[in-house]
Design a protein around this motif. Sequence first.
Motif, PDB file in Angstrom:
ATOM      1  N   PHE A   1       0.828  -1.205   0.000  1.00  0.00           N
ATOM      2  CA  PHE A   1       0.000   0.000   0.000  1.00  0.00           C
ATOM      3  C   PHE A   1       0.865   1.260   0.000  1.00  0.00           C
ATOM      4  N   GLY A   2       2.038   1.178   0.619  1.00  0.00           N
ATOM      5  CA  GLY A   2       2.971   2.296   0.535  1.00  0.00           C
ATOM      6  C   GLY A   2       3.436   2.529  -0.892  1.00  0.00           C
ATOM      7  N   LEU A   3       3.673   1.432  -1.612  1.00  0.00           N
ATOM      8  CA  LEU A   3       4.091   1.546  -3.019  1.00  0.00           C
ATOM      9  C   LEU A   3       2.963   2.112  -3.881  1.00  0.00           C
ATOM     10  N   ILE A   4       1.708   1.711  -3.569  1.00  0.00           N
ATOM     11  CA  ILE A   4       0.567   2.295  -4.283  1.00  0.00           C
ATOM     12  C   ILE A   4       0.535   3.806  -4.057  1.00  0.00           C
TER      13      ILE A   4
ATOM     14  N   LEU B   1     -12.689  -6.727   6.691  1.00  0.00           N
ATOM     15  CA  LEU B   1     -11.534  -6.795   5.801  1.00  0.00           C
ATOM     16  C   LEU B   1     -11.540  -5.637   4.810  1.00  0.00           C
ATOM     17  N   LEU B   2     -12.724  -5.368   4.239  1.00  0.00           N
ATOM     18  CA  LEU B   2     -12.835  -4.245   3.308  1.00  0.00           C
ATOM     19  C   LEU B   2     -12.553  -2.925   4.005  1.00  0.00           C
ATOM     20  N   GLY B   3     -12.986  -2.814   5.271  1.00  0.00           N
ATOM     21  CA  GLY B   3     -12.717  -1.601   6.038  1.00  0.00           C
ATOM     22  C   GLY B   3     -11.230  -1.340   6.176  1.00  0.00           C
ATOM     23  N   ILE B   4     -10.468  -2.413   6.431  1.00  0.00           N
ATOM     24  CA  ILE B   4      -9.011  -2.285   6.538  1.00  0.00           C
ATOM     25  C   ILE B   4      -8.419  -1.855   5.199  1.00  0.00           C
ATOM     26  N   LEU B   5      -8.880  -2.521   4.123  1.00  0.00           N
ATOM     27  CA  LEU B   5      -8.360  -2.180   2.789  1.00  0.00           C
ATOM     28  C   LEU B   5      -8.698  -0.743   2.405  1.00  0.00           C
ATOM     29  N   TYR B   6      -9.941  -0.332   2.691  1.00  0.00           N
ATOM     30  CA  TYR B   6     -10.332   1.043   2.377  1.00  0.00           C
ATOM     31  C   TYR B   6      -9.502   2.034   3.180  1.00  0.00           C
ATOM     32  N   GLY B   7      -9.241   1.685   4.449  1.00  0.00           N
ATOM     33  CA  GLY B   7      -8.428   2.571   5.281  1.00  0.00           C
ATOM     34  C   GLY B   7      -7.027   2.747   4.720  1.00  0.00           C
ATOM     35  N   LEU B   8      -6.449   1.638   4.235  1.00  0.00           N
ATOM     36  CA  LEU B   8      -5.108   1.716   3.665  1.00  0.00           C
ATOM     37  C   LEU B   8      -5.122   2.445   2.316  1.00  0.00           C
ATOM     38  N   LEU B   9      -6.173   2.188   1.517  1.00  0.00           N
ATOM     39  CA  LEU B   9      -6.265   2.872   0.225  1.00  0.00           C
ATOM     40  C   LEU B   9      -6.569   4.355   0.390  1.00  0.00           C
ATOM     41  N   ALA B  10      -7.094   4.728   1.565  1.00  0.00           N
ATOM     42  CA  ALA B  10      -7.367   6.142   1.811  1.00  0.00           C
ATOM     43  C   ALA B  10      -6.099   6.972   1.681  1.00  0.00           C
ATOM     44  N   LEU B  11      -4.951   6.335   1.963  1.00  0.00           N
ATOM     45  CA  LEU B  11      -3.676   7.051   1.824  1.00  0.00           C
ATOM     46  C   LEU B  11      -3.484   7.516   0.385  1.00  0.00           C
ATOM     47  N   ALA B  12      -3.799   6.631  -0.571  1.00  0.00           N
ATOM     48  CA  ALA B  12      -3.651   7.008  -1.979  1.00  0.00           C
ATOM     49  C   ALA B  12      -4.617   8.131  -2.336  1.00  0.00           C
TER      50      ALA B  12
END
Length: 859
Positions: free
Chosen positions: A269-272, A730-741
């Motif tokens: 997610f950092g690379l994204i 699980l989606l909540g975690i993914l959305y939280g990480l994608l929020a960075l992008a």
Amino acid sequence: MSSGSTMRKVSARNVAAHKLRLALTVLAVVLGTAFISGAFMFTASLQNTFQEAVSTQYDGVDAVVTADTQKGSTTINPEMQQELRDNPKVAALNVSASTNVVLGNDKGEAIQTGSASSRLTPWYGGDDAVTGDKHVVEGKTPKGADEVVVNKKAATNLGLSVGQKLTVVDPKERHERTISGIYEIKGVDKGDVLLAMDEQAYVDEYTINGNLPGVTIRAAEGTSSDELVEALQEKYPTYEISTGQALAEKISEELSKALSFVKYFLVAFGLIALLVGSFIIANTFAMIVAQRTREFALLRALGASRSQITRSVMLEAIIVGIIGSAVGVLAGMGLVKVIHLVMEHKEYLEPGASLGLTPQSVLVPMALGLVVTLFSAWLPARRAGVIEPVEAMRQSEQTAAGSLKGRTIAGTVVLLIGVACAALAVVQKEWETDPRSILVGVATVAVIFGFFLAGPAFSLPIVPTIGRILGLPFGAVGKLAATNSYRNPRRTAATAFALTLGVALVAAFSVLGASMKASMADLVDDSLRADYVLSGTSSGEFPLPTEAAEKVKDVEGVANTTELYYAPVYVANMGSTSAEADGKGFSIIVDGDLSNYAEVPLIDGRMPDADHPGFLASEKLAKEMDWKVGEKYPLTSALVREPTHEVELLGTYEASASLFGKLVISKNAVSDVVNENILAINSVGVNAKSDTDKEKLRQDLEETTKSYLVVQVKDAKQILDESTQIVTKLLGILYGLLALAVIIAVLGIVNTLTLNVIERRQEIGMLRAVGTHRKQIRRMITLEAVQIAIFGALMGVVIGVSLGWAFLRVLSGQGLDSFAIDYQTIIWMLIGSGVVGAIAAIWPAHRAAKTPPLDAIAD
């Protein structure tokens, strides 16, 4: 101008003179590198914590003896235990075993332990303990099967006291036990509930005829760990025997491998984020180069060569990359510290844990941040180098489409290649899943890259249309905003692309999540036949107590029950095991009529019953293992590696339409292989008699099992809700990480608009001079931002949903047969994108509104 040092001074002074521009560009680098640095530090910190815990666990252990089925041993029997105790090289021997339990008070009410686990072990204190300095500080040591001691921290947290009666529920039954004492333990005590009881009572209650899986040993005085291990290895060659230190190092290494997944997951997610940031950096440098054409023209007229101009821009990129990466590492440290504080508050972590600062956590993000910045700035730097002095003195803004032809054609070709790859993956259903998934991955890269190239051409018809719709209530200002977005499609598309990428990822995951929920709903609705399903804890960490399952059969109104177990039992075939083929360590064991629990979509054969013991396998597994219906195959266990019994393959079924995975074995077929005491009940399906009130039956089932504390009575809707909650989390975690992008994309809009305002200073000044109010200027800039954001989000939704659909079609054979779109999430994303655009425009719009008319025109 021949001196390179002069150009370096120019670059350094230019960076220092434009602090706002520097800060906006640096921020895109900071967020990506902070996430990567934080991922490395966080996993290193967890690794250090676990290693410390493992080291403490084996501190003082000179030898660890465990059964090794590969070498021919299955347990450590009582005779061997006594031999070890009598060995002159052995000072003390402890049983290596623990049992998960659930606690209740004397009223039968569950004691809530929160995130802490509850375990029961044999008690060892003083000289009897091999490891861990434990001593009773209140009360006395436990005697017999009715007394236990509890660690002090847990007693304090839960309000437990000496003499208090406890209900202790284990995987088999419930017991009433008394707290005889409270003890302290040296080393790490994270607040888990650590009950301990008399060793002999524990062995009698929780082992099969006193057989143990392993023991820990402290060497007698004068005997080293290596000497003890060597002597025991010689005497007991069929057992796994190692020093405590060696075992601690081995476990630490396995933990490191397990934690590497967490690190790679977070780094991804950092690379994204860095990928999204790279487009923003490239766009920023492109605009900076466009704004500085006169400056570069003057430098070229004074003698600067093309390569010197290019190098000067790259030097600025180096400065940005180094500053951004360094600040990112510091931000990563802050992020880890915040996580530590939260984990300490929740008692997941002891206070004072290290930050996990390692050379890797500093150097890797620094290098990545610098490389990404240089790569992003390369094309704008080259463009700066080719500016001719005379051409640069003419001010002309790039307009719409003339120069877009080549890039649009190239982008369209790449897009079509991506679409073709996705289509091929979808239609080639006879191919294996892996190559089809890889093809969708290739399609994803091609579509994203193709859209990046063709994006400006797409923006020409779409953005002005959005602008006209949004601008209708705002009259001339709305029309002007739509026209401004049309004037520079490159900038519009580049600004929107970062948001497109973030929204595409969110849209794809939302489609995957919605489809998983729909598939689960279809599977439960079509397959589940039981009126109620009884199970242990929802986390699956604690099974249904055997005693509770027996009592349910006698509840009034129950027509039949079907019990599902998990056990380390496999069907062997030519040295392989079904468990290895299935990728799991346990098989499902069924006791009762399986068709009463759920529909089994048989392809061939028949169901197992009392007169026909055997097993069922998925059609795919049967083909992989070359099993034939009606043939018999050896049954074995992890506890006994040699096949000991043969069972018949009664039938095959379609796994993707079943609740039972790839293998189901009847209980009467495994009774000769494993002791019934090791079977853990996963769930019990209960069906009501035809004339029974089902709601009353639920109440009776709940009342009957209430005293076992962990039993949950669920119908089909509750089972589905519980399953979908896991997907939602699980989606909540993914959305939280994608929020960075998405955050970085918002910063990109702020960045571009701010530079846009600087570039359009004369234009804005002229608008102010002819009577446009500040409020109208702010509104114009805001409308431009909103329409760009909505364009980016729309394109992201189209790309994400399309690629998500293609990926799901590829996975249709793995149980994901349903396709669903989470319209609510998509609508909120589009609305949110508009809001994001408005928020991103606040600062640039405010800056534009403050432009002095006469000064701007004079410039």
